[in-house]
Design a protein around this motif. Structure first.
Motif, PDB file in Angstrom:
ATOM      1  N   THR A 329       1.200  -1.547   0.369  1.00  0.00           N
ATOM      2  CA  THR A 329       0.171  -0.239   0.116  1.00  0.00           C
ATOM      3  C   THR A 329       1.093   1.282  -0.022  1.00  0.00           C
ATOM      4  N   SER A 330       0.461   2.710  -0.556  1.00  0.00           N
ATOM      5  CA  SER A 330       1.307   3.425  -0.399  1.00  0.00           C
ATOM      6  C   SER A 330       0.138   5.024   0.244  1.00  0.00           C
ATOM      7  N   ALA A 331       0.820   5.397   0.615  1.00  0.00           N
ATOM      8  CA  ALA A 331      -0.305   7.244   1.087  1.00  0.00           C
ATOM      9  C   ALA A 331       0.540   8.100   1.492  1.00  0.00           C
ATOM     10  N   SER A 332       0.230   9.470   1.730  1.00  0.00           N
ATOM     11  CA  SER A 332       0.556  10.350   2.532  1.00  0.00           C
ATOM     12  C   SER A 332       0.212  10.643   3.467  1.00  0.00           C
ATOM     13  N   THR A 333       1.817  11.105   4.423  1.00  0.00           N
ATOM     14  CA  THR A 333       1.718  11.306   5.498  1.00  0.00           C
ATOM     15  C   THR A 333       1.810  12.884   5.993  1.00  0.00           C
ATOM     16  N   LYS A 334       1.174  13.497   7.144  1.00  0.00           N
ATOM     17  CA  LYS A 334       1.300  14.842   7.484  1.00  0.00           C
ATOM     18  C   LYS A 334       2.520  15.726   6.895  1.00  0.00           C
ATOM     19  N   ASP A 338       4.980  10.435   0.509  1.00  0.00           N
ATOM     20  CA  ASP A 338       4.794   9.194   0.409  1.00  0.00           C
ATOM     21  C   ASP A 338       5.458   8.478   1.014  1.00  0.00           C
ATOM     22  N   ARG A 339       3.931   7.259   1.411  1.00  0.00           N
ATOM     23  CA  ARG A 339       5.246   6.280   1.536  1.00  0.00           C
ATOM     24  C   ARG A 339       4.493   5.306   1.533  1.00  0.00           C
ATOM     25  N   GLU A 388       8.470  -1.612   5.801  1.00  0.00           N
ATOM     26  CA  GLU A 388       9.106  -0.256   4.819  1.00  0.00           C
ATOM     27  C   GLU A 388       8.665  -1.133   3.470  1.00  0.00           C
ATOM     28  N   TRP A 389       8.110  -0.708   2.528  1.00  0.00           N
ATOM     29  CA  TRP A 389       8.192  -0.682   1.199  1.00  0.00           C
ATOM     30  C   TRP A 389       9.066   0.416  -0.104  1.00  0.00           C
ATOM     31  N   PRO A 390      10.438   0.129   0.130  1.00  0.00           N
ATOM     32  CA  PRO A 390      10.773   1.676   0.105  1.00  0.00           C
ATOM     33  C   PRO A 390      10.163   1.868  -1.809  1.00  0.00           C
ATOM     34  N   SER A 391      10.642   2.957  -2.044  1.00  0.00           N
ATOM     35  CA  SER A 391      10.064   2.897  -3.617  1.00  0.00           C
ATOM     36  C   SER A 391      10.829   2.789  -4.539  1.00  0.00           C
TER      37      SER A 391
END
Length: 580
Positions: A329-334, A338-339, A388-391
């Protein structure tokens, strides 16, 4: 669904609620084996009466011996005998009551066995599932005992109507309370309370609370001046207690039949075929459906990882017979960055595997074949690992993974585990030497061809010495089947995301059988920079460990023919180690 399948499901009662379905099964079995039901019920009632007599009569015997007077419940007809004669009579009667009880139980078992056989022979089914006759016998026995129990409780209720109606009210009201709790036990509040109780505690609370509830009714009648004679009150209280104790296993039988509904249909209904149970858990698989997985992933990542937007699911796959789901999965942080996360959701039945993997992930050095491990969380009753799933990460192709395997195995060889984790592992899992000691050489010798018989006999003779040598070898981390695992790829570096089956085995175990001594020597030289006690002179031992590890694996899987094929290579390797 085809018309035939719909018809089968209708006949099997798949659309009926549980009570209606149980009623249909009960009617079908009563119609098929009425004589067996009648015989079992009669024997069961007789066995219960005999058991009560065998328990109560010794107490009367003790009262006579202690007081040398007639107990108040001794009938007038027996008072013509002296106390000594009465003691002998009660002792003999108690003994024969127990004998009758034991005979009845044996006969009940015989009736149940014959009844289940009669049903299966009448239905003329074939190849249902392994042990289906034994399963039918157990289920039919539980059914007959449940029916007999219901009739026994019915007789008790009839008796209470005549001797003590108020005590009947206490019994009926308590049974109705138990039925109400059973109906609403799946409600959240009641479910939480019952979850803290073991089956044994539930049984004890059921009959204990019921007994004291009946005692309180007796006390209330006493205060109202409505208490009957002592003999009547004692007998009524005894009957109520017996009814409460007997009725609880009936619910256990009901639950067992509901849980094994498909088997019961196939065994006892002539026109319903056997439909094997799905090996997957539908409720677990529901968590992986698009809408459900987005819900719990959003909740998990928002709560623990500062995610501000809804997650995007890049991929989702299942493995391990539907008991493991892997999601990227991926999402944006504060801070607007992107993580990406790699999330592994373990079925609750795989909890031990999840904890086993967690144990090694928490001690692995940073960037040592593994991504950053964030931690363990819980999704309903299932454990969840988040990485963690690196970019720049991706999955290696099969050909690339095959080329990288020597490097991966060498890194595993160089990995040193903390003493505390090694100690925990060795207290939990059998060492290779212990597993080798369990090999039955008589079986292998008996099926060994003449070409390898001499090697088998010689290995058998020196096997204790070989096992001692295996026990003394230094150890390494082994991941069984690693050549088939998906392997991550970050900047052309291998990343292992699956550590669920790691083990701590002698050096060389788990390596391919075609690994040459030069390859072992090169790997040992590289690994010795991290583990100083590893040296190239261990090459021959490592080669023999690879063979012994595979030999034990094949034997343990009962693949005896392929195990025998390794006896000659094992013999040669052990000979090179100067043990033969």
């Amino acid at each position: 669904m085809t018309r035939d399948h719909a018809l089968i499901r209708k006949k099997a009662g798949h659309h009926d609620n549980e009570v209606i379905w149980i009623g249909k099964i009960t009617i079908a079995l009563l119609q098929t084996t009425p004589l067996h039901v009648f015989t079992c019920t009669t024997l069961y009632i007789l066995s219960q009466v005999s058991m009560l007599a065998a328990i109560l009569l010794p107490w009367k015997l003790l009262m006579i011996m202690a007081t040398e007077n007639y107990p108040w419940m001794i009938p007038e007809a027996l008072r013509v005998f002296s106390e000594r004669e009465l003691v002998v009579m009660l002792g003999i009667t108690a003994f024969f009551a127990f004998i009758i009880y034991a005979i009845c139980e044996v006969l009940i078992g015989s009736v149940c066995s014959r009844g289940s056989t009669f049903i299966l022979d009448k239905n003329q089914k074939m190849g249902l599932f392994n042990g289906h006759r034994e399963q039918a016998s157990l289920l039919y026995r539980r059914f007959l005992r449940a029916v007999a129990t219901v009739f026994t409780v019915g007789f008790i209720i009839t008796g209470l109507i005549y001797i003590y109606p108020n005590m009947l009210l206490s019994l009926v009201s308590y049974l109705l309370t138990g039925l109400t709790v059973t109906i609403f036990q799946k409600r959240n509040a009641l479910k939480i309370i019952l979850s803290f109780l073991t089956p044994e505690m539930k049984t004890t609370i059921w009959w204990g609370a019921g007994f004291f509830y009946a005692v309180f009714w007796l006390m209330a009648d006493y205060w109202r001046g409505m208490l009957p004679s002592l003999a009547t009150a004692f007998i009524a209280l005894l009957l109520v207690r017996q009814a409460i104790v007997l009725i609880f296993p009936v619910y256990g039988t009901y639950s067992t039949f509901i849980k094994q509904r498909k088997k019961v249909n196939a065994l006892f209904l002539s026109d319903i075929p056997w439909h094997p149970e799905s090996i997957t858990d539908d409720k677990f698989m529901e968590l992986i459906e698009p809408t459900r997985r987005e819900t719990w992933l959003n909740a998990l990542l928002h709560r623990h990882y500062d995610i501000t937007e809804d997650v995007t699911i890049i991929s989702c796959r299942t493995s391990n017979a539907g008991k493991l789901a892997s999601l990227i999965t991926s999402a944006s942080t504060k801070n607007q960055s992107d993580r990406a996360f790699f999330v592994k959701l373990f079925h609750s039945s795989s909890k031990d595997s999840a904890l086993h993997e967690k144990a090694i992930l928490e001690v692995l050095p940073k960037n040592w074949l593994t991504p950053h491990f964030y931690g363990v969380h819980k999704v309903e009753d299932h454990l969840c690992h988040v990485f963690e799933w690196p970019s720049q990460a991706g999955w290696m192709s099969a050909s690339t993974r095959s080329k990288m395997l020597p490097e991966i195995r060498t890194k595993l060889l160089a990995l040193e585990l903390p003493d505390e984790l090694v100690s925990r592992y060795e207290r939990s899992r059998l060492h290779l030497s212990d597993r080798l000691e369990l090999i039955t050489w008589d079986v292998l010798v008996s099926i060994s061809p003449k070409s390898s018989l001499n090697e088998c006999l010689q290995l058998q003779r020196y096997w204790p010495k070989i096992c001692n040598m295996v026990r003394s070898q230094p150890k390494q981390v082994v991941i069984p089947g690693i050549h088939q695992h998906l392997t991550g790829n970050v900047n052309n570096k291998p990343i292992i995301y699956n550590w669920t089956r790691w083990s701590w085995e002698p050096i060389g175990a788990g390596w391919p059988l075609d690994t040459t001594e030069d390859e072992f020597k090169k790997a040992l030289n590289t690994a010795s920079t991290h583990r100083k006690y590893l040296a190239p002179q261990n090459v021959k031992n490592a080669k023999s460990m690879a063979l012994l590890y595979e030999f034990e694996r094949r034997f343990n899987n009962k693949n005896y023919t392929d195990a025998i094929k390794l006896t000659t290579p094992v013999h040669e390797a052990i000979k090179d180690c100067k043990l033969l």
